[in-house]
Design a protein around this motif. Structure first.
Motif, PDB file in Angstrom:
ATOM      1  N   VAL A 525      43.633  27.750  39.075  1.00 58.08           N
ATOM      2  CA  VAL A 525      42.415  28.343  39.632  1.00 58.08           C
ATOM      3  C   VAL A 525      41.186  27.622  39.085  1.00 58.08           C
ATOM      4  O   VAL A 525      40.260  27.260  39.828  1.00 58.08           O
ATOM      5  N   CYS A 526      41.171  27.396  37.772  1.00 61.59           N
ATOM      6  CA  CYS A 526      40.024  26.734  37.139  1.00 61.59           C
ATOM      7  C   CYS A 526      39.867  25.299  37.623  1.00 61.59           C
ATOM      8  O   CYS A 526      38.747  24.801  37.770  1.00 61.59           O
ATOM      9  N   ALA A 527      40.984  24.625  37.863  1.00 59.89           N
ATOM     10  CA  ALA A 527      40.909  23.250  38.353  1.00 59.89           C
ATOM     11  C   ALA A 527      40.217  23.201  39.710  1.00 59.89           C
ATOM     12  O   ALA A 527      39.347  22.348  39.948  1.00 59.89           O
ATOM     13  N   TYR A 528      40.594  24.118  40.598  1.00 60.04           N
ATOM     14  CA  TYR A 528      39.945  24.145  41.910  1.00 60.04           C
ATOM     15  C   TYR A 528      38.473  24.535  41.797  1.00 60.04           C
ATOM     16  O   TYR A 528      37.617  24.000  42.511  1.00 60.04           O
ATOM     17  N   LEU A 529      38.163  25.450  40.884  1.00 60.31           N
ATOM     18  CA  LEU A 529      36.792  25.936  40.759  1.00 60.31           C
ATOM     19  C   LEU A 529      35.879  24.933  40.065  1.00 60.31           C
ATOM     20  O   LEU A 529      34.821  24.568  40.583  1.00 60.31           O
ATOM     21  N   PHE A 530      36.282  24.488  38.873  1.00 55.18           N
ATOM     22  CA  PHE A 530      35.367  23.761  37.991  1.00 55.18           C
ATOM     23  C   PHE A 530      35.535  22.244  38.033  1.00 55.18           C
ATOM     24  O   PHE A 530      34.635  21.516  37.620  1.00 55.18           O
ATOM     25  N   ASP A 531      36.698  21.765  38.512  1.00 50.24           N
ATOM     26  CA  ASP A 531      36.934  20.321  38.530  1.00 50.24           C
ATOM     27  C   ASP A 531      36.869  19.753  39.949  1.00 50.24           C
ATOM     28  O   ASP A 531      36.186  18.766  40.198  1.00 50.24           O
ATOM     29  N   ILE A 532      37.579  20.390  40.868  1.00 47.96           N
ATOM     30  CA  ILE A 532      37.680  19.873  42.232  1.00 47.96           C
ATOM     31  C   ILE A 532      36.560  20.416  43.116  1.00 47.96           C
ATOM     32  O   ILE A 532      36.264  19.866  44.172  1.00 47.96           O
ATOM     33  N   ASN A 533      35.935  21.520  42.681  1.00 51.47           N
ATOM     34  CA  ASN A 533      34.835  22.154  43.422  1.00 51.47           C
ATOM     35  C   ASN A 533      35.296  22.597  44.812  1.00 51.47           C
ATOM     36  O   ASN A 533      34.673  22.296  45.830  1.00 51.47           O
ATOM     37  N   ASN A 534      36.385  23.349  44.818  1.00 50.05           N
ATOM     38  CA  ASN A 534      36.947  23.875  46.063  1.00 50.05           C
ATOM     39  C   ASN A 534      37.147  25.381  45.898  1.00 50.05           C
ATOM     40  O   ASN A 534      38.258  25.849  45.642  1.00 50.05           O
ATOM     41  N   PRO A 535      36.061  26.171  46.038  1.00 50.71           N
ATOM     42  CA  PRO A 535      36.168  27.625  45.832  1.00 50.71           C
ATOM     43  C   PRO A 535      37.142  28.297  46.789  1.00 50.71           C
ATOM     44  O   PRO A 535      37.781  29.290  46.425  1.00 50.71           O
ATOM     45  N   ALA A 536      37.274  27.774  48.005  1.00 46.55           N
ATOM     46  CA  ALA A 536      38.188  28.386  48.969  1.00 46.55           C
ATOM     47  C   ALA A 536      39.627  28.305  48.470  1.00 46.55           C
ATOM     48  O   ALA A 536      40.389  29.280  48.542  1.00 46.55           O
ATOM     49  N   ALA A 537      40.015  27.125  47.955  1.00 47.63           N
ATOM     50  CA  ALA A 537      41.367  26.978  47.409  1.00 47.63           C
ATOM     51  C   ALA A 537      41.539  27.854  46.172  1.00 47.63           C
ATOM     52  O   ALA A 537      42.603  28.450  45.955  1.00 47.63           O
ATOM     53  N   ALA A 538      40.488  27.942  45.368  1.00 37.43           N
ATOM     54  CA  ALA A 538      40.556  28.786  44.175  1.00 37.43           C
ATOM     55  C   ALA A 538      40.751  30.246  44.565  1.00 37.43           C
ATOM     56  O   ALA A 538      41.481  30.989  43.886  1.00 37.43           O
ATOM     57  N   LYS A 539      40.126  30.668  45.664  1.00 43.65           N
ATOM     58  CA  LYS A 539      40.263  32.065  46.093  1.00 43.65           C
ATOM     59  C   LYS A 539      41.696  32.359  46.512  1.00 43.65           C
ATOM     60  O   LYS A 539      42.212  33.456  46.267  1.00 43.65           O
ATOM     61  N   ARG A 540      42.355  31.384  47.134  1.00 45.29           N
ATOM     62  CA  ARG A 540      43.765  31.579  47.493  1.00 45.29           C
ATOM     63  C   ARG A 540      44.631  31.684  46.241  1.00 45.29           C
ATOM     64  O   ARG A 540      45.520  32.527  46.154  1.00 45.29           O
ATOM     65  N   GLU A 541      44.360  30.826  45.267  1.00 43.48           N
ATOM     66  CA  GLU A 541      45.182  30.812  44.056  1.00 43.48           C
ATOM     67  C   GLU A 541      44.950  32.037  43.183  1.00 43.48           C
ATOM     68  O   GLU A 541      45.861  32.495  42.492  1.00 43.48           O
ATOM     69  N   VAL A 542      43.725  32.581  43.205  1.00 42.20           N
ATOM     70  CA  VAL A 542      43.443  33.725  42.346  1.00 42.20           C
ATOM     71  C   VAL A 542      44.208  34.959  42.804  1.00 42.20           C
ATOM     72  O   VAL A 542      44.460  35.885  42.016  1.00 42.20           O
ATOM     73  N   VAL A 543      44.613  34.979  44.079  1.00 40.94           N
ATOM     74  CA  VAL A 543      45.447  36.079  44.574  1.00 40.94           C
ATOM     75  C   VAL A 543      46.789  36.081  43.841  1.00 40.94           C
ATOM     76  O   VAL A 543      47.276  37.127  43.402  1.00 40.94           O
ATOM     77  N   PHE A 544      47.393  34.890  43.697  1.00 34.77           N
ATOM     78  CA  PHE A 544      48.669  34.788  42.974  1.00 34.77           C
ATOM     79  C   PHE A 544      48.480  35.126  41.502  1.00 34.77           C
ATOM     80  O   PHE A 544      49.359  35.725  40.871  1.00 34.77           O
ATOM     81  N   LEU A 545      47.342  34.742  40.963  1.00 31.55           N
ATOM     82  CA  LEU A 545      47.064  35.055  39.566  1.00 31.55           C
ATOM     83  C   LEU A 545      47.019  36.563  39.354  1.00 31.55           C
ATOM     84  O   LEU A 545      47.604  37.089  38.395  1.00 31.55           O
ATOM     85  N   LYS A 546      46.346  37.262  40.257  1.00 27.64           N
ATOM     86  CA  LYS A 546      46.229  38.715  40.138  1.00 27.64           C
ATOM     87  C   LYS A 546      47.586  39.389  40.308  1.00 27.64           C
ATOM     88  O   LYS A 546      47.914  40.358  39.604  1.00 27.64           O
ATOM     89  N   GLU A 547      48.404  38.879  41.232  1.00 28.74           N
ATOM     90  CA  GLU A 547      49.710  39.489  41.499  1.00 28.74           C
ATOM     91  C   GLU A 547      50.655  39.375  40.305  1.00 28.74           C
ATOM     92  O   GLU A 547      51.503  40.249  40.094  1.00 28.74           O
ATOM     93  N   THR A 548      50.521  38.303  39.529  1.00 35.13           N
ATOM     94  CA  THR A 548      51.431  38.100  38.389  1.00 35.13           C
ATOM     95  C   THR A 548      50.877  38.652  37.084  1.00 35.13           C
ATOM     96  O   THR A 548      51.544  38.564  36.052  1.00 35.13           O
TER      97      THR A 548
END
Length: 765
Positions: A525-548
């Protein structure tokens, strides 16, 4: 047990201690040369046709007296056929120079003393093999000074005196120049028990003098002046019987150069070698003799070239006995050697390669190496291989310590850089694709862990993870996790998005611990947010983070990361909601959680003591950016609390960065994120975050923090500088599109500002 080298203790100890402190022992290189093959290469013109080897030398130090000659130590050990070697020294015009053998040791080299050449600079030593011992020169004025010879086993005065009588001298002994006068408290070339010693030196008198010489020794000793025995104190004894100078005699000497030969042996227990004197007009404590000082020295020659008759050449290894010091982090010390070579230069037609067991090679002129083990017993081989059209020649020595080297620290940047270079050299010496750390000891791994700092071990970790991943999996989990976290920081700096994501996936797949797997989901999630600058991809990944997320710290982190995603998308009210949830969860569990895709730096080794927070707040307050947007989303009382808290955090991080305390700065940023995540919507936190990442060269994360600051405030005292800094970072990242967007925003926000002209220049077509 580590053996500490002690200085000679004379009757007047302080004066000798001062003298010894000013001088370090100089050790010439002892090497073993192995010749390989012959070719039809064109032969050079040799002044001595039967010689197998020629050594070109340059005088680097003049002798204190012509009779003391110029000394050179030539690599030895299996180079020539036959049991003995005969030197023939010629000057630049081919004229033969008077010479003699100082010693011939398989391990320490072939020592030759020769008369200073007429031009005073260059000479060539030709070496011819012989099946029998060469005769001692019938008459020679030359003798060496000051030299220490030591032979282990069957210790006695007779063995010590035989070293001087034999020719070549000191057969089977170790030897070298000696800068400590006629004295020592250790055997510099081996065990401190059961050894015999011969020291030869010289002194010069301006006028006739009557001098009292005496010996203090443990055990037996004897000394001679100009070949005549002055006093003998044989047998097994301690120093006490001669401690007041009673073991000696008076000698009348004329002006000029005089030779000293001192013989000694040691069986067991403490050892001491000490020749003292009392001269006219000498004022000493209680009238007792003092250590002989001011000895004359032979000259010295440096080897410039070693050539075989068939055209092959060899090099000279330096530094194998000149250890820099040791580090003791784990089970055993790690002794640091800085190796270099001379007498040979790599070229298009000639290669020079270091070789270490097993099958390690290194092609650069200098290499640092860490040897694990007791400094008294280590003996690690290193070979220098020189190859040209005529064939291959190898020079082999052992890295050794004759006494315990000084303890070294890791307290400064330069200290840590030195050790990192040694570890990196050792990794690069392993040919690809072999595992570069397969034979590392626990001490090497412990040293690497001790050296790790945020964003500062890149080349080493790239080698380890790319080629030694299987070995890494066998290391203890806590050790491996630290290495993995540092490695991910290294990948961030490379700015290769696919490589970063691939390694995150690989590390997650390879991990067996559920909590650690969750850490890698957060890192994605952090890679998409802070390194790649892709908040949309980070939003998809944060769903999996919350589920686990199962554990309390995981649910808190998931809420925090959801807030980060909404903040990146510009949904500040939604972000505030998630941040408040994360803050409540953090306070309820009352412990530090892992956040921000960063390490939890709790327990990080501090390089220096940081200033207390109360002392840094005032210092940094004048540089702290104003906070606006957060105030509009909080009650007045809450805003006051956050203002004080954020000011303290900002000041503390600024102080840590000023002290180069990076682990502490990152840890404080993590604490801040957990304790008051809503601060991420203000100017203080993003500016502190940007400063931390700029300090380690992570431009993308610094830009992300600066962009967040720019978007979250309308106006502040630091905004113009922050926008200028953001543009400078983007210029290094070569992001021309965003540079123009920020420049246009700046011109609109700050008309008439001193930076306006520069911004308009950026916007110009």
């Amino acid at each position: 047990m580590l053996k500490i080298r002690e200085k000679t203790v004379p009757l007047k100890r302080k004066r000798l201690d001062r003298r010894c402190a000013r001088h370090l022992p100089f050790f010439f290189i002892s090497v073993t040369l192995f010749a390989a093959g012959r070719s039809g290469a064109q032969q050079e013109a040799w002044a001595v046709p039967g010689a197998a080897l020629r050594v070109d030398v340059t005088v680097s130090r003049e002798p204190d007296h012509p009779d003391l000659g110029v000394f050179v130590k030539i690599p030895n050990g299996g180079l020539l056929p036959g049991k003995f070697r005969i030197p023939d020294v010629r000057d630049a015009q081919g004229k033969q120079l008077e010479s003699l053998i100082v010693a011939d040791s398989q391990t320490d080299g072939f020592g030759v003393l020769f008369a200073k050449p007429g031009d005073g600079e260059t000479a060539t030593v030709y070496i011819t093999p012989s099946a029998s011992a060469p005769p001692r020169p019938a008459s020679t004025r030359l003798f060496p000074a000051t030299f220490f010879f030591s032979k282990n086993g069957n210790a006695s005065l007779e063995v010590a005196k035989r070293m001087e009588r034999d020719y070549p001298p000191a057969q089977g002994a170790s030897f070298d120049e000696w800068d400590y006068g006629i004295g020592s408290m250790v055997n510099p070339f081996g065990p401190d028990d059961d050894f015999s010693t011969w020291i030869v030196g010289a002194f010069f008198l301006e006028k006739k003098e009557r001098i009292y010489f005496c010996t203090i020794s443990d055990e037996g000793s004897e000394f001679a002046i100009n070949g005549k025995t002055v006093h003998s104190w044989p047998g097994i004894h301690t120093r006490q019987g001669g401690a007041k100078g009673q073991r000696g005699d008076w000698v009348e000497l004329g002006p000029g150069l005089h030779r000293i030969d001192y013989y000694h042996f040691e069986k067991t227990g403490p050892q001491e070698i000490n020749l003292c004197w009392k001269r006219p007009g000498m004022e000493t404590k209680d009238g007792l003799p003092e250590h002989v000082s001011g000895l004359a020295q032979s000259g010295r020659a440096d080897i410039k070239r070693i050539a075989f008759k068939d055209g092959r050449v060899a090099g000279v290894i330096r530094g194998n006995t000149q250890r820099l010091g040791y580090y003791w982090i784990g089970e055993k010390p790690l002794v640091l050697f800085a190796l270099s070579y001379g007498a040979v230069t790599p070229s298009d037609t000639q290669s020079v390669t270091w070789e270490f067991p097993p099958n390690k090679r290194f092609a650069e002129p200098a290499i640092d190496w860490l040897v694990s083990g007791d400094p008294d017993t280590i003996s690690y081989p290193v070979t220098l291989a020189v190859s040209n059209a005529a064939g291959l020649a190898r020079t082999t020595v052992h890295m050794r310590c004759f006494w315990t080297p000084p303890a070294l620290s890791l307290d400064t940047k330069s200290d840590r850089l030195t050790v990192r270079k040694a570890l990196y050299d050792m990794l690069r010496a392993v040919p690809q694709p072999a595992d570069p750390c397969a034979d590392w000891s626990n001490d090497h791994w412990g040293m690497l862990i001790e050296l790790l700092e945020p964003y500062n071990a890149g080349p080493i970790l790239i080698e380890l993870f790319n080629r030694g991943f299987d070995t890494l999996q066998k290391r203890p989990a806590e050790e491996r996790w630290v290495l993995e976290d540092r490695f991910i920081e290294t990948l961030r700096l490379q700015r290769k998005d696919k490589l970063l994501l691939d390694w995150i996936a690989r590390l997650e797949k390879n991990e067996r611990t559920s909590a650690r797997k969750f850490r890698w989901k957060d890192e994605r999630v952090c890679a998409y947010l802070f390194d790649i600058n892709n908040p949309a991809a980070a939003k998809r990944e944060v769903v999996f983070l919350k589920e686990t997320a199962i554990a309390p710290d995981q649910t808190q982190l998931a809420a925090l990361r959801q807030g980060d995603v909404e903040r990146a998308l510009g949904n500040y009210d939604a972000a505030m909601k998630f941040y408040k949830d994360a803050q409540d969860r953090f306070r309820s569990r009352n412990k530090v959680g892992m956040a921000g895709g960063r390490l939890t730096y709790v327990g990080a080794r501090k390089r220096r003591d940081a200033e207390p927070e109360t002392n840094t707040t005032a210092k940094a307050s004048s540089k702290r950016p104003a906070m606006q947007s957060l105030a509009s989303r909080m009650k007045v009382d809450d805003w006051k609390v956050y203002t004080v808290h954020d000011a303290s955090m900002y000041a503390t991080i600024t102080s840590f960065l000023a002290q180069d305390a990076l682990p502490e700065a990152f840890q404080k940023l993590t604490d801040w994120e957990n304790e008051s995540p809503a601060s991420k919507l203000s100017g203080d936190y993003p500016m502190a975050e940007a400063r931390v990442y700029l300090s380690v060269g992570d431009l993308r994360r610094a830009v992300n923090a600066l962009a967040t600051y720019r978007k979250s405030v309308t106006m502040s005292a630091q905004l113009a500088d922050a926008m200028k800094l953001e543009i400078e970072c983007l210029q290094q990242l070569n992001d021309k599109t965003r540079i123009k967007e920020i420049a246009a925003d700046f011109v609109q926000r700050f008309p008439g500002h001193p930076y306006e002209a520069a911004m308009k220049e950026v916007l110009a077509p």
